[in-house]
Design an enzyme around this catalytic site. Structure first.
Site, PDB file in Angstrom:
ATOM      1  N   HIS A  93      -7.531  -7.550 -14.218  1.00 51.35           N
ATOM      2  CA  HIS A  93      -8.507  -7.348 -13.141  1.00 51.35           C
ATOM      3  C   HIS A  93      -9.695  -6.525 -13.659  1.00 51.35           C
ATOM      4  CE1 HIS A  93      -5.866  -8.446  -9.495  1.00 51.35           C
ATOM      5  NE2 HIS A  93      -5.362  -8.990 -10.588  1.00 51.35           N
ATOM      6  N   GLU A  95     -11.234  -3.984 -12.497  1.00 50.43           N
ATOM      7  CA  GLU A  95     -11.070  -2.521 -12.416  1.00 50.43           C
ATOM      8  C   GLU A  95     -10.221  -2.018 -13.572  1.00 50.43           C
ATOM      9  OE1 GLU A  95     -10.668  -4.863 -10.186  1.00 50.43           O
ATOM     10  OE2 GLU A  95     -11.095  -4.207  -8.160  1.00 50.43           O
ATOM     11  N   CYS A 120      -8.109  -4.883  -5.023  1.00 53.66           N
ATOM     12  CA  CYS A 120      -6.833  -5.349  -4.480  1.00 53.66           C
ATOM     13  C   CYS A 120      -5.791  -4.228  -4.574  1.00 53.66           C
ATOM     14  CB  CYS A 120      -6.358  -6.587  -5.242  1.00 53.66           C
ATOM     15  SG  CYS A 120      -5.693  -6.189  -6.873  1.00 53.66           S
ATOM     16  N   CYS A 123      -4.890  -3.100  -8.093  1.00 52.96           N
ATOM     17  CA  CYS A 123      -5.893  -2.240  -8.729  1.00 52.96           C
ATOM     18  C   CYS A 123      -5.878  -0.835  -8.145  1.00 52.96           C
ATOM     19  CB  CYS A 123      -7.292  -2.836  -8.587  1.00 52.96           C
ATOM     20  SG  CYS A 123      -7.517  -4.235  -9.681  1.00 52.96           S
TER      21      CYS A 123
HETATM   22  N1  THU Z   1      -9.670  -9.702  -9.087  1.00 56.38           N
HETATM   23  C1  THU Z   1     -10.123  -8.567  -9.682  1.00 56.38           C
HETATM   24  O1  THU Z   1     -10.590  -8.594 -10.826  1.00 56.38           O
HETATM   25  N2  THU Z   1     -10.038  -7.402  -8.985  1.00 56.38           N
HETATM   26  C2  THU Z   1      -9.513  -7.316  -7.731  1.00 56.38           C
HETATM   27  O2  THU Z   1      -9.128  -6.240  -7.303  1.00 56.38           O
HETATM   28  C3  THU Z   1      -9.423  -8.549  -6.930  1.00 56.38           C
HETATM   29  C4  THU Z   1      -9.086  -9.733  -7.762  1.00 56.38           C
HETATM   30  C5  THU Z   1      -9.693 -10.955  -9.859  1.00 56.38           C
HETATM   31  C6  THU Z   1      -8.331 -11.355 -10.362  1.00 56.38           C
HETATM   32  C7  THU Z   1      -8.472 -12.855 -10.497  1.00 56.38           C
HETATM   33  O3  THU Z   1      -9.058 -13.135 -11.732  1.00 56.38           O
HETATM   34  C8  THU Z   1      -9.455 -13.234  -9.404  1.00 56.38           C
HETATM   35  O4  THU Z   1     -10.150 -12.031  -9.062  1.00 56.38           O
HETATM   36  C9  THU Z   1      -8.830 -13.826  -8.163  1.00 56.38           C
HETATM   37  O5  THU Z   1      -7.885 -12.982  -7.636  1.00 56.38           O
HETATM   38 ZN    ZN Z   2      -7.235  -6.024  -8.544  1.00 60.15          ZN
END
Ligand code: THU
Ligand code: ZN
Length: 286
Positions: A93, A95, A120, A123
């Site tokens: 992710h 973050e 999310c 994270c």
């Molecule tokens: N994603 C993030 O990078 N951070 C978050 O907190 C929300 C989700 C990314 C993970 C994945 O690559 C895409 O967004 C869909 O969930």
């Molecule tokens: Zn996340």
């Protein structure tokens, strides 16, 4: 919010990329002066550049994050990284990526994290592992908030009796072990964070023309949000504008702890998602 022209955006992306995802204080200072803005709106205006480093072939959802330290005055880019045809739980992710960039570049303090979207649950839990996480200001598109607000009644390192935190050790110290890997990889191994399994671990990706990339294992008290050393190294490559599929790899080495090894299989699965056939060299510290 300031508007950054397409030309400047490209110039900044180039600079950040050649710096492996780090934005030096001098650059942030000059942008603040040029646009007459404070650091917080500046970080938020730079988020579209962070999102440009995202590699998201599964979701096509590009997330950007920027971690900032008011002590060092430096900012660190993060972007999400998905691996085609590999388990979704391996996705990095944005973050996690930004915190990883800060950590790998010797940062010991994070005061702000700006993100293109709300973080999310995974994270929020990952951020909860970071030193003084309760003091980090989280800058979202429509509001500024904090971790205690986003993650009340939290489960944290202390719940498993762990008094250390991610970013406690960010510097590279001399270390000795009777294995044949590069001294730098061994230092990253020592600086890795594995308070729960004890499996200190790090990865080195040597490329023919683009230098060497390192990643360290960052564990989490809730286990699942942990970042494996190979994910960490590949995220660093992405922030240099590179993917394993586009560079000539000389060697990939994984070092982990003989007694606890648990990263070897993960590394094989992640590497299996790329088109090349990579033989990963494995070394164990006893
Ligand atoms: N994603 C993030 O990078 N951070 C978050 O907190 C929300 C989700 C990314 C993970 C994945 O690559 C895409 O967004 C869909 O969930
Ligand atoms: Zn996340």
């Amino acid at each position: 919010m300031l508007t950054i022209s397409k030309e400047l955006e490209q110039e900044l992306q180039q600079k950040i990329q050649s710096n492996g995802g780090v934005i030096p204080k001098t650059l942030l200072d000059s942008l603040m002066a040029r646009f007459d803005v404070e650091i917080k709106p500046l970080l938020q205006s730079l988020l579209p550049i962070a999102a440009k480093f995202s590699i998201a072939p599964i979701s096509n959802f590009n997330v950007g994050a920027i971690a900032y330290s008011s002590v060092s005055g430096r900012a660190y880019i993060g972007s999400n990284l998905e691996f085609n045809h590999a388990a979704l739980c391996l996705v990095v992710h944005a973050e996690q990526s930004a915190i990883n960039t800060a950590w790998l570049n010797g940062e010991t303090h994070i005061s702000h994290i700006a993100i293109t979207d709300a973080p999310c649950g995974h994270c929020r839990q990952f951020i909860n592992e970071v030193k003084l996480s309760e003091q980090i200001e989280i800058l979202l598109p429509n509001t500024n908030t904090s971790l205690p607000e986003l993650l009340p009644h939290s489960f944290g390192p202390a719940d498993l009796g762990n008094e250390t935190r991610l970013l406690d050790i960010s510097d590279l110290r001399d270390s000795e072990a009777n294995i044949t890997v590069t001294p730098l990889l061994l230092k990253h191994y020592q600086a890795s964070y594995a308070p729960y399994s004890g499996n200190k671990s790090a990865v080195e990706i040597k490329t023919a023309k683009h230098g060497d990339f390192y990643g360290r294992y960052a564990e989490n008290v809730a286990y699942n949000p942990s970042l494996s050393p190979l994910q960490s190294a590949l995220s660093q490559m992405a922030l240099s504008g590179l993917s394993l599929d586009e560079v000539e790899v000389v060697e990939i080495t994984l070092v982990e702890t003989e007694q606890y090894k648990n990263q070897s299989g993960v590394a094989d699965v992640v590497l299996g998602s790329f088109t090349g056939n990579y033989e990963i060299k494995k070394a164990y510290v006893s």
